[in-house]
Motif scaffolding. Structure first.
Motif: not given
Length: 125
Positions: A61-62, A88-89
């Motif tokens: 989902e992210s 955040e990746d």
């Protein structure tokens, strides 16, 4: 025996793009199901994208809408196009392969049989 080698990682600013590649060597490559996972320091490995031999895909989902998984059967290469990258990746990204359905493996939280060594992606804000 299937061997996987990733490349294409690097450092990029938030909002930028990278394309990861995974070169596979071994027989019957076109029949293998493939996927990408990632692991950030101190965190568990996370399934990111899966691609089955029939073309079925699934995404975490992210990353939906930002990442695209694809495969060039002629060149035995799996790709992960990553757009609109976020801090955040940031993680080490791993290519994986299995004769079983990768979308099913990821959905069940199972571990694929074959893994590469990984390539580091760092996204700065």
């Amino acid at each position: 025996h299937l061997q996987l080698v990733e490349s294409g990682g690097g450092s990029v600013q938030a909002g930028g793009s990278l394309r990861l590649s995974c070169v596979a060597s071994g027989i019957y490559y076109s029949r293998y199901c493939m996927g990408w996972s990632r692991q950030a320091p101190g965190k568990e490995r996370e399934a990111v994208a899966a691609l089955d031999w029939d073309g079925a895909t699934s995404y975490a989902e992210s990353v939906k809408g930002r990442f695209t998984i694809s495969k060039d059967n002629g060149k035995n290469i799996l790709y992960l196009q990553m757009d609109h990258l976020k801090p955040e990746d940031t993680a080490k990204y791993f290519c994986s392969a299995d004769i079983r359905s990768m979308t099913a493996l990821y959905a069940m939280g199972d571990t694929p049989d074959y893994w590469g060594q990984g390539t580091q992606v760092t996204v700065s804000s």
